[in-house]
Scaffold this active site. Structure first.
Site, PDB file in Angstrom:
ATOM      1  N   LYS A   1      -2.695 -16.196   8.387  1.00 18.37           N
ATOM      2  CA  LYS A   1      -2.004 -15.319   9.329  1.00 18.37           C
ATOM      3  C   LYS A   1      -1.267 -16.055  10.461  1.00 18.37           C
ATOM      4  CE  LYS A   1      -3.505 -10.798   8.226  1.00 18.37           C
ATOM      5  NZ  LYS A   1      -4.746 -10.571   7.497  1.00 18.37           N
TER       6      LYS A   1
ATOM      7  N   TYR B   1       0.828  -1.217   0.000  1.00 16.40           N
ATOM      8  CA  TYR B   1       0.000   0.000   0.000  1.00 16.40           C
ATOM      9  C   TYR B   1       0.857   1.261   0.000  1.00 16.40           C
ATOM     10  CZ  TYR B   1      -3.240  -3.623   1.431  1.00 16.40           C
ATOM     11  OH  TYR B   1      -3.946  -4.784   1.492  1.00 16.40           O
TER      12      TYR B   1
ATOM     13  N   ASP C   1     -14.384 -16.405   7.234  1.00 23.64           N
ATOM     14  CA  ASP C   1     -12.992 -16.020   7.062  1.00 23.64           C
ATOM     15  C   ASP C   1     -12.409 -15.790   8.456  1.00 23.64           C
ATOM     16  OD1 ASP C   1     -10.582 -14.783   6.661  1.00 23.64           O
ATOM     17  OD2 ASP C   1     -11.296 -13.440   5.080  1.00 23.64           O
TER      18      ASP C   1
ATOM     19  N   TYR D   1     -13.089  -7.296   5.112  1.00 30.27           N
ATOM     20  CA  TYR D   1     -11.840  -7.379   4.338  1.00 30.27           C
ATOM     21  C   TYR D   1     -11.492  -8.845   4.143  1.00 30.27           C
ATOM     22  CZ  TYR D   1      -7.039  -7.229   2.818  1.00 30.27           C
ATOM     23  OH  TYR D   1      -5.894  -7.419   2.080  1.00 30.27           O
TER      24      TYR D   1
HETATM   25  C1  LIG Z   1      -5.153 -10.594   6.083  1.00 29.65           C
HETATM   26  C2  LIG Z   1      -6.491 -11.119   5.728  1.00 29.65           C
HETATM   27  C3  LIG Z   1      -6.731 -11.740   4.483  1.00 29.65           C
HETATM   28  C4  LIG Z   1      -5.689 -11.819   3.404  1.00 29.65           C
HETATM   29  O1  LIG Z   1      -4.589 -12.576   3.766  1.00 29.65           O
HETATM   30  P1  LIG Z   1      -3.191 -12.392   2.981  1.00 29.65           P
HETATM   31  O2  LIG Z   1      -2.313 -13.425   3.591  1.00 29.65           O
HETATM   32  O3  LIG Z   1      -2.735 -10.986   3.231  1.00 29.65           O
HETATM   33  O4  LIG Z   1      -3.461 -12.621   1.532  1.00 29.65           O
HETATM   34  C5  LIG Z   1      -7.998 -12.250   4.252  1.00 29.65           C
HETATM   35  N1  LIG Z   1      -8.970 -12.156   5.176  1.00 29.65           N
HETATM   36  C6  LIG Z   1      -8.766 -11.585   6.371  1.00 29.65           C
HETATM   37  C7  LIG Z   1      -9.887 -11.543   7.362  1.00 29.65           C
HETATM   38  C8  LIG Z   1      -7.532 -11.024   6.681  1.00 29.65           C
HETATM   39  O5  LIG Z   1      -7.353 -10.421   7.860  1.00 29.65           O
END
Ligand SMILES: *Cc1c(COP(=O)(O)O)cnc(C)c1O
Length: 427
Positions: A277, A19, A248, A147
């Site tokens: 993550k 970014y 997610d 997100y």
């Molecule tokens: C960080 C994140 C993603 C994307 O993961 P990357 O490893 O950066 O591609 C997707 N969903 C959520 C909720 C996130 O916090």
């Protein structure tokens, strides 16, 4: 490479950061090493990492157990392809994930980043309906302020404003956006919060493959903590309207919110779950998409006969070996007590920020503490103010927030919260 100044100058000239713009990017700080909760800068300064390298290194840097797991694995092999081959690290990690996630999730598809895990989840949902001869079910229902990553399918379900949808207009699939949940985590539940989600399902369920959202905490979309009943009701409605549920848990998973997975607050299980993550403890890039036997068994009989996805570095043995050790490490101590202690300390120490004129709201859930400001922060100005106080934080939008490693000591966390107060007081 000689001086630190030259390193930074070359970086600014050639290296594109997340970014950021070229050729005049925002300032960067060069890191020489990292251990425990600390980053050691090239200029000798030492910073407490208050955001766990984007919420990943829950057990700190250079943890001896993770290092040993990596070394043991390197002696055997760091990578082999996953098509037609398998190995202990992937199988054992899959077993562990199945053991710790809700019971209906029985199959694990590995990938190398969260965004790809989300792409895989969305493709799985679309292909599932294809397998069941309902190919027109290919849209997604999601929440505003969400997100899910930076690739195209993931972007299509990110908040339309924060996700800058107009920039990619025409390229992004059009999805359905329910209002962001408004009832907070600890407020009394009100059924009207789910009304927009329900109305969209009712009107469009015949086109919708799945609902996808972050359970209980919308992180990158504004560190918003919402009511678990929303998640439970959404899950119920998805069943009622014959729509899959993708959760997610890339940011919320592995204890961050006080439960191993945020969906546990709602007592529900999704059809598809994404993790990433903290999965490898921030050691390496690794993510996974989990699903149920009900979903998987439709694939053999579908038109393609297989699930159409297969990253080159899928199931990387080194990443899987470290992730497995990270999850064993998590199981080896009383992490819920540790998260509860972090939560209590964040609540106690961030409360005074409410009295500052720049501050709109202070909120804490599990090992997440956020100060919401009235105005967006100027990162170029604020970042060095944290560094001057020996703390690494990465504010965004109107948020100063911390998501520290679980191993942080009370006096170290105290330094983080003090820096947050002091920087907010300067605004
Ligand atoms: C960080 C994140 C993603 C994307 O993961 P990357 O490893 O950066 O591609 C997707 N969903 C959520 C909720 C996130 O916090």
């Amino acid at each position: 490479m000689d001086t630190v100044d030259r390193l930074i100058a070359l970086d600014r000239q050639h290296v594109w950061h997340p970014y950021s713009a070229m050729p005049n990017p925002l300032p960067v700080f060069a890191v020489r090493a990292a251990k425990g909760v600390r980053l050691e800068l090239e200029d000798g300064r030492s910073l407490i990492d208050g955001i766990s390298s984007w919420w990943t290194c829950i057990h700190g840097y250079s943890h001896p157990r993770l290092n040993q797991a990596a070394q043991r694995q390197i002696e055997k092999m760091s990578h082999v392809m996953f098509g037609g081959l398998t190995h202990r690290p992937a199988v054992e990690l899959a077993q562990k994930l199945i053991e710790i996630t809700p019971e209906p999730l029985q199959h694990v598809f590995f990938s190398d980043s969260g965004s790809v895990a989300v792409e895989v989840a969305m493709k799985m949902a679309v292909q599932y309906w294809h397998n069941r001869a309902l190919p027109h079910k290919h849209k997604f229902l999601t929440l505003r302020s969400g997100y899910h990553g930076d690739t195209f399918a993931a972007m299509s379900v990110c908040d339309p404003v924060n996700g800058m949808h107009p920039l990619f207009n025409g390229l992004l699939a059009k999805q359905y956006f329910a209002d962001a949940p408004q009832i907070r985590f600890d407020q009394p539940w009100q059924e009207r919060d789910i009304a927009s989600f329900e109305a969209l399902l009712k009107a469009h369920h015949q086109q919708i493959a799945a609902a996808i959202f972050e359970p209980v905490v919308q992180n990158a979309g504004g560190v918003r903590f919402y009511h678990p009943e929303y998640v439970r009701r959404a899950s119920e409605l998805c069943k009622q309207y014959n729509v899959l549920l993708i959760l997610d848990e890339i940011a919320t998973g592995f204890g961050r919110c006080g439960k191993l997975f945020a969906c546990e607050y709602a007592g529900i299980s999704p059809d598809i779950m994404c993790v990433g993550k903290a999965l490898s403890g921030g050691f390496m890039s690794l993510a996974a998409t989990l699903t149920t036997t009900h979903i998987s068994k439709t694939f053999a009989s579908g038109e393609a006969g297989v699930f159409m996805h297969g990253p080159t570095f899928m199931g990387n043995p080194l990443a899987c070996a470290v992730a497995l050790e990270n999850l064993r490490l998590l199981e080896s101590y009383d992490w819920p007590a540790k998260i509860a202690a972090i939560e209590a300390q964040l609540k106690a120490e961030l409360a005074i920020c409410r009295s500052l004129k720049a501050v709109k709201d202070v909120r804490v859930l599990g090992a997440i503490g956020a100060i919401e400001l009235h105005q967006p922060v100027d990162m170029a100005r604020v970042q060095p103010q944290f560094v001057d106080r020996g703390v690494w934080l990465r504010p965004f939008g109107r948020l100063l927030y911390t998501m520290p490693p679980y191993i942080i000591e009370p006096h170290e966390l105290r330094q983080v919260t003090a820096a947050m107060y002091e920087v907010a007081a300067l605004l």
